[in-house]
Scaffold this motif. Sequence first.
Motif, short mmCIF file in Angstrom:
data_model
loop_
_atom_site.label_atom_id
_atom_site.label_comp_id
_atom_site.label_asym_id
_atom_site.label_seq_id
_atom_site.Cartn_x
_atom_site.Cartn_y
_atom_site.Cartn_z
N PHE A 173 18.26 -3.18 27.76
CA PHE A 173 19.58 -2.88 28.43
C PHE A 173 20.34 -1.79 28.28
O PHE A 173 20.20 -1.42 26.92
N LEU B 97 15.42 -12.90 27.83
CA LEU B 97 16.07 -11.51 28.06
C LEU B 97 15.13 -10.65 28.95
O LEU B 97 15.24 -9.81 29.85
N VAL C 122 14.99 -12.05 32.58
CA VAL C 122 16.16 -11.52 33.18
C VAL C 122 16.07 -10.13 33.64
O VAL C 122 16.23 -9.92 34.84
N LYS C 123 15.49 -9.16 32.83
CA LYS C 123 15.34 -8.15 33.32
C LYS C 123 14.20 -7.87 34.40
O LYS C 123 14.19 -7.10 35.37
N LEU D 7 20.93 -7.58 23.39
CA LEU D 7 20.42 -6.84 24.63
C LEU D 7 20.20 -5.38 24.72
O LEU D 7 19.32 -4.89 25.42
N ALA E 158 22.78 -11.22 36.79
CA ALA E 158 22.51 -12.50 36.10
C ALA E 158 23.41 -12.84 35.19
O ALA E 158 24.24 -11.83 34.76
N HIS E 159 23.52 -13.84 35.08
CA HIS E 159 24.57 -14.61 34.16
C HIS E 159 24.10 -15.74 33.38
O HIS E 159 23.48 -16.60 33.75
N CYS E 160 24.72 -15.76 32.26
CA CYS E 160 24.69 -17.31 31.24
C CYS E 160 25.73 -17.24 30.33
O CYS E 160 26.59 -16.48 30.06
N ARG F 275 23.11 -3.28 31.68
CA ARG F 275 22.45 -3.04 32.97
C ARG F 275 20.79 -2.72 32.75
O ARG F 275 20.57 -2.07 31.74
N LYS F 276 20.08 -3.20 33.76
CA LYS F 276 18.64 -2.77 33.51
C LYS F 276 18.50 -1.31 34.07
O LYS F 276 19.15 -0.97 34.95
N LEU G 41 15.84 -8.81 37.72
CA LEU G 41 17.17 -7.99 38.26
C LEU G 41 16.40 -6.75 38.86
O LEU G 41 15.46 -5.97 38.45
N PHE H 122 23.63 -7.70 34.05
CA PHE H 122 23.38 -8.95 33.11
C PHE H 122 24.78 -9.07 32.14
O PHE H 122 25.15 -8.46 31.49
#
Length: 280
Positions: free
Chosen positions: A201, A132, A135-136, A196, A116-118, A278-279, A139, A145
């Motif tokens: 993360f 976030l 996002v997690k 993060l 995932a990117h922003c 990373r998750k 993923l 991320f």
Amino acid sequence: MRRDDATDAATSTYTMGYGPEFRKMLERRNAANCAAHLLPYLSPGMRLLDLGCGPGTISVGLAAAVAPGAMHGIDMEPSQIEMANAAATAGGHGRAVFQVGDVTDLPFEDASFDVAHCHALLNHAPDTQAVLAEVKRVLKPGGLFAAREVFGDSSFLEPARDLSGITGDTVWATFLKLLAANGGHPQMGRELKGALVEAGFVNVRASASFETYDTADDLAFLRGLIIGWFFSPLTMEAAMKLGLASQEQFDRWSASLDAWMYEPGAFAAFSWGEAIGRKP
């Protein structure tokens, strides 16, 4: 973003709005100059999500990096999604899909993406941890991320005059206050690593870079962007309604900006913080 007095005055839920000058800035962005911190981690076949994708100028480069894997872009503004779909079609990115959506309520199943990117999203999202967490959720375990966000106190225009500086009577200080009043986070770039880590993360790495404006064309473009957005009636109305500036200040700043562009030493730089995690 929440609808408060600032957003009501600006008739937008996004501090920067969607005017033609700001769209021109988005068109200058691409994966090479905005996602260099992420590109080495990408490989063909990955499934990638681009949050707050805008007109897709970064997204299509990410799509090329993971092809034949799929790239999904999401943005809250329909006009941006229309432009992104057009860019993907024109570039032959058949596995790039764009849709309107809310980054705090993503329309995807759990563990759907490898990456995932922003870019310049968390600066404007009032609830960083809510974004976030989503996002997690989407993923895969071990998924990556990457984010890149501006931090205001290391950005500048030089010679500063009354344009630059994070405190006092300057254009930049007023912009940062307006961003904060609209629920944003003017220093998110330097806070990324901590955000993060707080979100859970792991193996989080942080870096920083500058976006510079030096040539005559660059300076003219930046002046046009500032005039077109910061000095627009809607933005001035919002700033004055919040007590952040007066009409006299806007008039003085506009004259200073006109003079600045022709200074032999004119230079501008915007600072960006980047983080990758990373998750678990």
